[in-house]
Scaffold this active site. Structure first.
Site, PDB file in Angstrom:
ATOM      1  N   ASN A  22     101.287  66.888  36.698  1.00  0.00           N
ATOM      2  CA  ASN A  22     101.682  68.141  36.049  1.00  0.00           C
ATOM      3  C   ASN A  22     102.359  67.812  34.729  1.00  0.00           C
ATOM      4  O   ASN A  22     103.305  67.030  34.692  1.00  0.00           O
ATOM      5  CB  ASN A  22     102.638  68.942  36.948  1.00  0.00           C
ATOM      6  CG  ASN A  22     103.078  70.237  36.280  1.00  0.00           C
ATOM      7  OD1 ASN A  22     103.882  70.226  35.359  1.00  0.00           O
ATOM      8  ND2 ASN A  22     102.540  71.342  36.737  1.00  0.00           N
ATOM      9  N   SER A  45      98.073  72.587  35.997  1.00  0.00           N
ATOM     10  CA  SER A  45      98.964  73.450  35.239  1.00  0.00           C
ATOM     11  C   SER A  45      99.417  74.548  36.196  1.00  0.00           C
ATOM     12  O   SER A  45      98.585  75.171  36.871  1.00  0.00           O
ATOM     13  CB  SER A  45      98.265  74.038  34.015  1.00  0.00           C
ATOM     14  OG  SER A  45      99.239  74.565  33.141  1.00  0.00           O
ATOM     15  N   GLU A  46     100.725  74.769  36.252  1.00  0.00           N
ATOM     16  CA  GLU A  46     101.290  75.562  37.341  1.00  0.00           C
ATOM     17  C   GLU A  46     100.918  77.046  37.298  1.00  0.00           C
ATOM     18  O   GLU A  46     101.160  77.771  38.255  1.00  0.00           O
ATOM     19  CB  GLU A  46     102.810  75.381  37.415  1.00  0.00           C
ATOM     20  CG  GLU A  46     103.588  75.889  36.212  1.00  0.00           C
ATOM     21  CD  GLU A  46     103.757  74.834  35.126  1.00  0.00           C
ATOM     22  OE1 GLU A  46     102.983  73.868  35.086  1.00  0.00           O
ATOM     23  OE2 GLU A  46     104.676  75.004  34.300  1.00  0.00           O
ATOM     24  N   ASN A  47     100.317  77.494  36.201  1.00  0.00           N
ATOM     25  CA  ASN A  47      99.853  78.888  36.196  1.00  0.00           C
ATOM     26  C   ASN A  47      98.601  79.055  37.052  1.00  0.00           C
ATOM     27  O   ASN A  47      98.186  80.189  37.309  1.00  0.00           O
ATOM     28  CB  ASN A  47      99.604  79.379  34.769  1.00  0.00           C
ATOM     29  CG  ASN A  47      98.575  78.547  34.035  1.00  0.00           C
ATOM     30  OD1 ASN A  47      98.569  77.328  34.154  1.00  0.00           O
ATOM     31  ND2 ASN A  47      97.710  79.207  33.315  1.00  0.00           N
ATOM     32  N   SER A  87      99.699  77.273  43.819  1.00  0.00           N
ATOM     33  CA  SER A  87     100.061  76.303  42.789  1.00  0.00           C
ATOM     34  C   SER A  87     101.389  75.627  43.115  1.00  0.00           C
ATOM     35  O   SER A  87     101.517  74.399  43.028  1.00  0.00           O
ATOM     36  CB  SER A  87     100.151  77.015  41.435  1.00  0.00           C
ATOM     37  OG  SER A  87     100.470  76.094  40.431  1.00  0.00           O
TER      38      SER A  87
END
Lengths: 217, 160
Positions: A22, A45-47, A87
Protein backbone atom coordinates in the site's frame (compact mmCIF):
# COMPACT_ATOMS: atom_id res chain seq x y z
CA UNK A 1 21.32 14.50 -0.11
CA UNK A 2 18.40 12.85 -1.89
CA UNK A 3 15.45 14.45 -3.63
CA UNK A 4 11.95 12.94 -3.44
CA UNK A 5 12.68 10.52 -6.28
CA UNK A 6 15.86 9.43 -4.51
CA UNK A 7 13.93 8.62 -1.34
CA UNK A 8 11.43 6.63 -3.41
CA UNK A 9 14.26 4.81 -5.18
CA UNK A 10 15.84 3.74 -1.88
CA UNK A 11 12.49 2.56 -0.47
CA UNK A 12 11.82 0.57 -3.65
CA UNK A 13 14.68 -1.70 -2.57
CA UNK A 14 12.58 -2.79 0.44
CA UNK A 15 9.85 -4.15 -1.85
CA UNK A 16 10.21 -7.92 -2.24
CA UNK A 17 8.89 -10.44 -4.75
CA UNK A 18 5.29 -11.45 -4.04
CA UNK A 19 4.51 -8.44 -1.85
CA UNK A 20 1.16 -6.68 -1.66
CA UNK A 21 2.04 -3.03 -1.02
CA UNK A 22 0.00 0.00 0.00
CA UNK A 23 1.45 3.34 -1.08
CA UNK A 24 0.42 6.60 0.55
CA UNK A 25 0.03 9.98 -1.13
CA UNK A 26 3.16 11.96 -2.10
CA UNK A 27 6.67 10.44 -2.07
CA UNK A 28 5.30 6.90 -1.45
CA UNK A 29 3.38 7.01 -4.75
CA UNK A 30 6.71 7.51 -6.55
CA UNK A 31 8.03 4.20 -5.18
CA UNK A 32 6.07 2.27 -7.82
CA UNK A 33 8.25 3.87 -10.52
CA UNK A 34 11.42 2.33 -9.10
CA UNK A 35 10.44 -1.24 -8.19
CA UNK A 36 12.54 -3.79 -10.11
CA UNK A 37 10.62 -5.15 -13.06
CA UNK A 38 11.86 -8.72 -12.54
CA UNK A 39 9.76 -9.14 -9.38
CA UNK A 40 6.00 -9.44 -8.99
CA UNK A 41 4.36 -6.87 -6.76
CA UNK A 42 0.71 -5.86 -6.44
CA UNK A 43 -0.12 -2.35 -5.35
CA UNK A 44 -3.21 -1.77 -3.26
CA UNK A 45 -4.99 1.54 -2.98
CA UNK A 46 -7.35 1.70 -0.03
CA UNK A 47 -10.20 3.30 -1.96
CA UNK A 48 -10.75 -0.14 -3.48
CA UNK A 49 -8.27 -1.51 -6.01
CA UNK A 50 -5.61 -4.21 -5.89
CA UNK A 51 -3.27 -4.51 -8.85
CA UNK A 52 -2.91 -0.83 -9.61
CA UNK A 53 -0.99 0.04 -12.78
CA UNK A 54 0.66 3.23 -14.07
CA UNK A 55 -1.17 6.44 -14.97
CA UNK A 56 -3.30 6.14 -18.13
CA UNK A 57 -2.26 7.54 -21.49
CA UNK A 58 -3.81 10.88 -22.30
CA UNK A 59 -7.37 10.42 -23.50
CA UNK A 60 -7.76 7.08 -21.70
CA UNK A 61 -8.50 8.49 -18.22
CA UNK A 62 -11.57 7.01 -16.52
CA UNK A 63 -13.21 9.03 -13.73
CA UNK A 64 -14.31 5.75 -12.12
CA UNK A 65 -10.79 4.33 -11.89
CA UNK A 66 -8.74 6.37 -9.43
CA UNK A 67 -6.39 5.82 -6.48
CA UNK A 68 -6.78 7.06 -2.90
CA UNK A 69 -5.12 10.34 -3.87
CA UNK A 70 -7.92 10.80 -6.44
CA UNK A 71 -5.46 10.44 -9.33
CA UNK A 72 -6.53 8.66 -12.50
CA UNK A 73 -4.84 5.24 -12.75
CA UNK A 74 -4.95 2.01 -14.73
CA UNK A 75 -5.17 -1.61 -13.61
CA UNK A 76 -2.81 -4.50 -14.30
CA UNK A 77 -3.92 -7.95 -15.54
CA UNK A 78 -5.21 -9.77 -12.45
CA UNK A 79 -6.45 -6.59 -10.73
CA UNK A 80 -9.63 -6.41 -8.68
CA UNK A 81 -12.03 -3.75 -7.38
CA UNK A 82 -13.82 -3.97 -4.02
CA UNK A 83 -15.69 -1.94 -1.42
CA UNK A 84 -14.05 -0.02 1.43
CA UNK A 85 -14.80 -2.63 4.11
CA UNK A 86 -13.08 -5.32 2.03
CA UNK A 87 -10.20 -2.94 1.38
CA UNK A 88 -9.62 -2.35 5.08
CA UNK A 89 -10.05 -6.07 5.77
CA UNK A 90 -6.92 -6.51 3.64
CA UNK A 91 -5.17 -3.88 5.76
CA UNK A 92 -6.52 -4.66 9.25
CA UNK A 93 -6.30 -8.39 8.59
CA UNK A 94 -2.59 -8.01 7.78
CA UNK A 95 -2.87 -9.35 4.24
CA UNK A 96 -0.92 -6.36 2.92
CA UNK A 97 2.81 -6.93 3.45
CA UNK A 98 4.20 -3.42 3.32
CA UNK A 99 2.80 0.05 3.95
CA UNK A 100 4.71 3.13 2.83
CA UNK A 101 3.44 6.51 3.93
CA UNK A 102 4.51 10.10 4.49
CA UNK A 103 4.68 11.90 7.82
CA UNK A 104 4.96 15.34 9.34
CA UNK A 105 6.61 14.00 12.52
CA UNK A 106 7.94 10.67 13.81
CA UNK A 107 9.08 10.10 17.39
CA UNK A 108 11.78 7.81 18.76
CA UNK A 109 9.20 5.39 20.16
CA UNK A 110 7.59 4.96 16.74
CA UNK A 111 4.66 7.38 17.08
CA UNK A 112 3.61 9.09 13.86
CA UNK A 113 1.77 12.35 13.17
CA UNK A 114 0.64 13.01 9.62
CA UNK A 115 -3.01 13.99 9.50
CA UNK A 116 -3.66 17.30 11.16
CA UNK A 117 -2.19 20.70 11.97
CA UNK A 118 -4.60 22.17 14.54
CA UNK A 119 -6.30 25.31 13.22
CA UNK A 120 -4.60 25.02 9.84
CA UNK A 121 -4.91 21.82 7.90
CA UNK A 122 -7.83 19.45 8.13
CA UNK A 123 -7.99 17.09 5.21
CA UNK A 124 -8.96 14.20 7.43
CA UNK A 125 -6.95 11.10 8.29
CA UNK A 126 -8.38 8.98 5.48
CA UNK A 127 -7.00 5.46 5.84
CA UNK A 128 -3.79 6.49 7.64
CA UNK A 129 -4.96 5.56 11.15
CA UNK A 130 -6.19 2.14 10.03
CA UNK A 131 -2.94 1.53 8.15
CA UNK A 132 -0.54 2.47 10.94
CA UNK A 133 -2.54 0.67 13.62
CA UNK A 134 -2.67 -2.60 11.70
CA UNK A 135 0.40 -3.00 9.53
CA UNK A 136 3.47 -4.75 10.94
CA UNK A 137 5.79 -3.44 8.27
CA UNK A 138 5.59 0.33 7.95
CA UNK A 139 8.14 2.54 6.23
CA UNK A 140 7.85 6.30 6.55
CA UNK A 141 9.06 8.37 3.60
CA UNK A 142 9.72 12.02 4.41
CA UNK A 143 12.19 14.89 4.42
CA UNK A 144 14.43 14.85 7.51
CA UNK A 145 13.54 18.45 8.43
CA UNK A 146 10.53 20.70 7.81
CA UNK A 147 10.44 23.90 5.76
CA UNK A 148 11.74 25.87 8.75
CA UNK A 149 14.72 23.51 9.02
CA UNK A 150 13.43 21.85 12.20
CA UNK A 151 13.87 18.13 12.76
CA UNK A 152 10.91 15.85 11.99
CA UNK A 153 12.53 12.97 13.93
CA UNK A 154 11.65 13.89 17.48
CA UNK A 155 11.74 12.68 21.07
CA UNK A 156 7.99 13.27 21.17
CA UNK A 157 5.57 14.33 18.43
CA UNK A 158 4.06 17.79 18.90
CA UNK A 159 1.21 17.36 16.39
CA UNK A 160 -1.91 15.19 16.94
CA UNK A 161 -0.94 11.53 16.56
CA UNK A 162 -2.02 9.20 13.79
CA UNK A 163 -0.79 6.11 15.61
CA UNK A 164 1.37 5.08 18.57
CA UNK A 165 4.51 2.93 18.54
CA UNK A 166 3.98 1.70 15.00
CA UNK A 167 6.81 2.97 12.79
CA UNK A 168 9.84 0.71 12.42
CA UNK A 169 11.72 2.31 9.55
CA UNK A 170 12.20 5.84 8.23
CA UNK A 171 13.81 6.84 4.94
CA UNK A 172 14.59 10.54 4.56
CA UNK A 173 16.58 12.73 2.19
CA UNK A 174 19.52 12.26 4.58
CA UNK A 175 19.37 8.74 5.98
CA UNK A 176 17.79 5.34 6.56
CA UNK A 177 16.89 4.81 10.22
CA UNK A 178 15.38 1.96 12.20
CA UNK A 179 13.27 2.53 15.31
CA UNK A 180 13.73 0.10 18.20
CA UNK A 181 14.12 0.30 21.98
CA UNK A 182 12.64 3.84 21.82
CA UNK A 183 15.59 5.13 19.79
CA UNK A 184 16.52 5.93 16.20
CA UNK A 185 19.32 3.69 14.86
CA UNK A 186 21.23 5.11 11.93
CA UNK A 187 21.56 2.42 9.25
CA UNK A 188 22.65 4.28 6.11
CA UNK A 189 23.68 7.75 4.99
CA UNK A 190 22.45 9.41 1.78
CA UNK A 191 25.24 9.91 -0.79
CA UNK A 192 27.56 12.71 0.30
CA UNK A 193 25.87 13.25 3.67
CA UNK A 194 28.01 13.00 6.83
CA UNK A 195 26.97 11.39 10.10
CA UNK A 196 27.37 14.79 11.71
CA UNK A 197 24.79 16.38 9.39
CA UNK A 198 22.31 13.61 10.22
CA UNK A 199 23.00 13.95 13.94
CA UNK A 200 22.37 17.70 13.81
CA UNK A 201 19.09 17.21 11.93
CA UNK A 202 17.79 14.60 14.38
CA UNK A 203 16.19 15.80 17.61
CA UNK A 204 15.35 12.33 18.91
CA UNK A 205 17.94 9.96 20.37
CA UNK A 206 20.19 8.80 17.54
CA UNK A 207 22.28 5.67 17.96
CA UNK A 208 25.33 5.44 15.71
CA UNK A 209 27.06 2.09 15.85
CA UNK A 210 30.33 1.59 13.94
CA UNK A 211 30.92 2.75 10.40
CA UNK A 212 27.69 3.91 8.74
CA UNK A 213 27.60 2.90 5.04
CA UNK A 214 26.37 5.12 2.24
CA UNK A 215 23.08 4.09 0.57
CA UNK A 216 23.46 1.91 -2.48
CA UNK A 217 20.97 3.31 -4.99
CA UNK B 1 -20.95 15.82 9.15
CA UNK B 2 -19.10 12.55 9.68
CA UNK B 3 -16.30 12.11 7.21
CA UNK B 4 -12.90 10.52 6.73
CA UNK B 5 -11.01 12.38 4.03
CA UNK B 6 -12.15 15.66 2.52
CA UNK B 7 -8.94 16.22 0.57
CA UNK B 8 -8.71 19.37 -1.43
CA UNK B 9 -12.19 20.65 -0.58
CA UNK B 10 -11.23 24.19 0.44
CA UNK B 11 -14.80 25.31 1.16
CA UNK B 12 -15.31 22.38 3.52
CA UNK B 13 -12.02 23.15 5.28
CA UNK B 14 -13.04 26.81 5.67
CA UNK B 15 -16.45 25.91 7.12
CA UNK B 16 -14.89 23.44 9.52
CA UNK B 17 -12.12 25.76 10.76
CA UNK B 18 -14.56 28.68 11.20
CA UNK B 19 -16.90 26.46 13.18
CA UNK B 20 -19.83 26.81 10.75
CA UNK B 21 -19.88 23.06 10.27
CA UNK B 22 -19.68 20.48 13.04
CA UNK B 23 -17.40 17.72 11.82
CA UNK B 24 -16.44 14.33 13.19
CA UNK B 25 -13.42 12.92 11.36
CA UNK B 26 -13.22 9.13 11.42
CA UNK B 27 -10.57 6.69 10.16
CA UNK B 28 -11.60 5.41 6.73
CA UNK B 29 -11.66 1.73 7.63
CA UNK B 30 -13.61 2.51 10.79
CA UNK B 31 -16.17 4.55 8.84
CA UNK B 32 -16.59 1.70 6.35
CA UNK B 33 -17.04 -0.81 9.17
CA UNK B 34 -19.49 1.45 11.08
CA UNK B 35 -21.72 1.40 8.00
CA UNK B 36 -21.25 -2.31 7.41
CA UNK B 37 -22.02 -3.03 11.07
CA UNK B 38 -25.28 -1.06 10.82
CA UNK B 39 -26.17 -2.93 7.64
CA UNK B 40 -25.32 -6.27 9.23
CA UNK B 41 -27.05 -5.63 12.57
CA UNK B 42 -23.98 -5.38 14.77
CA UNK B 43 -24.24 -2.62 17.40
CA UNK B 44 -20.48 -2.10 17.71
CA UNK B 45 -17.05 -3.55 17.03
CA UNK B 46 -13.43 -3.24 18.17
CA UNK B 47 -10.70 -1.89 15.92
CA UNK B 48 -7.04 -1.01 16.56
CA UNK B 49 -7.37 2.11 14.38
CA UNK B 50 -7.07 5.37 16.29
CA UNK B 51 -5.90 3.88 19.58
CA UNK B 52 -3.77 6.43 21.46
CA UNK B 53 -5.01 9.30 19.27
CA UNK B 54 -7.73 11.93 19.75
CA UNK B 55 -10.12 9.66 17.81
CA UNK B 56 -10.18 7.28 20.78
CA UNK B 57 -10.84 9.97 23.40
CA UNK B 58 -13.81 9.04 25.58
CA UNK B 59 -14.20 5.64 23.97
CA UNK B 60 -13.95 2.25 25.64
CA UNK B 61 -10.68 0.45 24.90
CA UNK B 62 -9.72 -3.17 25.37
CA UNK B 63 -6.71 -5.44 25.02
CA UNK B 64 -7.08 -8.36 22.61
CA UNK B 65 -4.05 -10.64 22.20
CA UNK B 66 -1.71 -7.97 23.56
CA UNK B 67 -2.92 -5.21 21.27
CA UNK B 68 -5.17 -2.31 22.26
CA UNK B 69 -8.45 -1.75 20.44
CA UNK B 70 -11.13 0.96 20.44
CA UNK B 71 -14.86 0.25 20.68
CA UNK B 72 -16.68 1.90 17.75
CA UNK B 73 -20.46 2.05 17.37
CA UNK B 74 -22.45 1.13 14.27
CA UNK B 75 -23.60 4.12 12.27
CA UNK B 76 -27.26 3.75 11.37
CA UNK B 77 -28.78 6.63 9.43
CA UNK B 78 -32.30 7.67 8.44
CA UNK B 79 -31.40 7.93 4.77
CA UNK B 80 -28.57 6.56 2.65
CA UNK B 81 -27.93 8.04 -0.78
CA UNK B 82 -25.76 5.91 -3.04
CA UNK B 83 -24.67 5.96 -6.65
CA UNK B 84 -24.27 2.83 -8.78
CA UNK B 85 -23.46 2.03 -12.40
CA UNK B 86 -26.34 -0.31 -13.20
CA UNK B 87 -29.45 -1.28 -11.30
CA UNK B 88 -32.71 -3.09 -11.90
CA UNK B 89 -36.29 -2.71 -10.72
CA UNK B 90 -35.66 -5.07 -7.79
CA UNK B 91 -33.01 -2.67 -6.48
CA UNK B 92 -30.07 -4.88 -7.35
CA UNK B 93 -26.92 -2.83 -7.92
CA UNK B 94 -23.65 -3.14 -9.81
CA UNK B 95 -20.88 -0.62 -9.26
CA UNK B 96 -18.05 0.38 -11.57
CA UNK B 97 -14.34 0.50 -10.77
CA UNK B 98 -13.29 2.35 -7.65
CA UNK B 99 -16.67 4.12 -7.56
CA UNK B 100 -17.80 1.15 -5.46
CA UNK B 101 -15.98 2.37 -2.29
CA UNK B 102 -18.48 3.09 0.55
CA UNK B 103 -21.64 2.63 -1.56
CA UNK B 104 -22.38 -1.08 -0.95
CA UNK B 105 -21.80 -0.58 2.79
CA UNK B 106 -24.20 2.31 3.12
CA UNK B 107 -27.00 0.37 1.40
CA UNK B 108 -29.09 -0.92 4.27
CA UNK B 109 -27.19 1.11 6.85
CA UNK B 110 -30.22 3.43 6.82
CA UNK B 111 -33.97 3.09 7.16
CA UNK B 112 -34.38 4.21 3.55
CA UNK B 113 -31.65 3.67 0.96
CA UNK B 114 -31.98 5.68 -2.24
CA UNK B 115 -29.89 4.55 -5.21
CA UNK B 116 -29.18 6.63 -8.28
CA UNK B 117 -27.99 4.54 -11.24
CA UNK B 118 -26.53 5.41 -14.61
CA UNK B 119 -28.62 2.72 -16.24
CA UNK B 120 -31.87 1.27 -14.88
CA UNK B 121 -32.76 -2.03 -16.54
CA UNK B 122 -35.82 -4.35 -16.36
CA UNK B 123 -35.81 -7.49 -14.20
CA UNK B 124 -33.82 -10.34 -15.65
CA UNK B 125 -31.30 -8.25 -17.54
CA UNK B 126 -28.60 -8.28 -14.84
CA UNK B 127 -26.84 -11.60 -14.27
CA UNK B 128 -27.45 -12.62 -10.61
CA UNK B 129 -23.79 -13.72 -10.49
CA UNK B 130 -22.67 -10.14 -11.01
CA UNK B 131 -24.80 -8.31 -8.43
CA UNK B 132 -22.71 -6.41 -5.87
CA UNK B 133 -25.61 -5.25 -3.66
CA UNK B 134 -28.83 -7.31 -3.48
CA UNK B 135 -32.03 -5.29 -3.81
CA UNK B 136 -33.16 -6.08 -0.27
CA UNK B 137 -30.86 -3.29 0.94
CA UNK B 138 -32.33 -0.71 -1.45
CA UNK B 139 -35.75 0.95 -1.03
CA UNK B 140 -35.74 3.55 -3.83
CA UNK B 141 -34.05 3.54 -7.22
CA UNK B 142 -33.95 5.91 -10.16
CA UNK B 143 -31.90 6.58 -13.27
CA UNK B 144 -30.07 9.90 -13.15
CA UNK B 145 -30.60 12.27 -16.03
CA UNK B 146 -27.14 13.59 -16.61
CA UNK B 147 -23.76 12.41 -15.33
CA UNK B 148 -20.91 14.81 -15.31
CA UNK B 149 -17.88 12.88 -14.08
CA UNK B 150 -15.29 15.31 -12.87
CA UNK B 151 -11.71 14.21 -12.31
CA UNK B 152 -10.03 15.84 -9.32
CA UNK B 153 -6.46 14.83 -10.17
CA UNK B 154 -6.03 14.12 -13.89
CA UNK B 155 -2.74 12.20 -14.05
CA UNK B 156 -1.48 10.77 -17.35
CA UNK B 157 1.73 9.38 -18.83
CA UNK B 158 3.20 10.27 -22.19
CA UNK B 159 3.16 7.84 -25.08
CA UNK B 160 6.75 6.96 -25.90
Amino acid sequence: MLDKNGIAKRIAKEVKNGYYVNLGIGIPTLVANFVRDDIEVEFQSENGVLGMGPFPFEGEEDADIINAGKQTITTMPGASFFDSATSFSMIRGKHVHLTILGAMEVSENGDIANWKIPGKMVKGMGGAMDLVASADNIIVAMMHTNKRGESKLLKKCSLPLTGVGCVTKVVTNLAVLEIKNNQFYLLERAPGVSVEVIQNATEGTLIIEGEIPEMDI
Amino acid sequence: MISSYVGENDEFERQMLSGELEVELTPQGTLAEKCRAAQAGFPAFYTPAGYGTEVAEGKETRDFNGKMHVLELAYKADFAFVKAWKGDEAGNLIFKGTARNFNPLMCGAATITVAEVEELVPLGVLDPNHIHTPGIFVQRIFQGEKFEKRIEQRTVRQRS
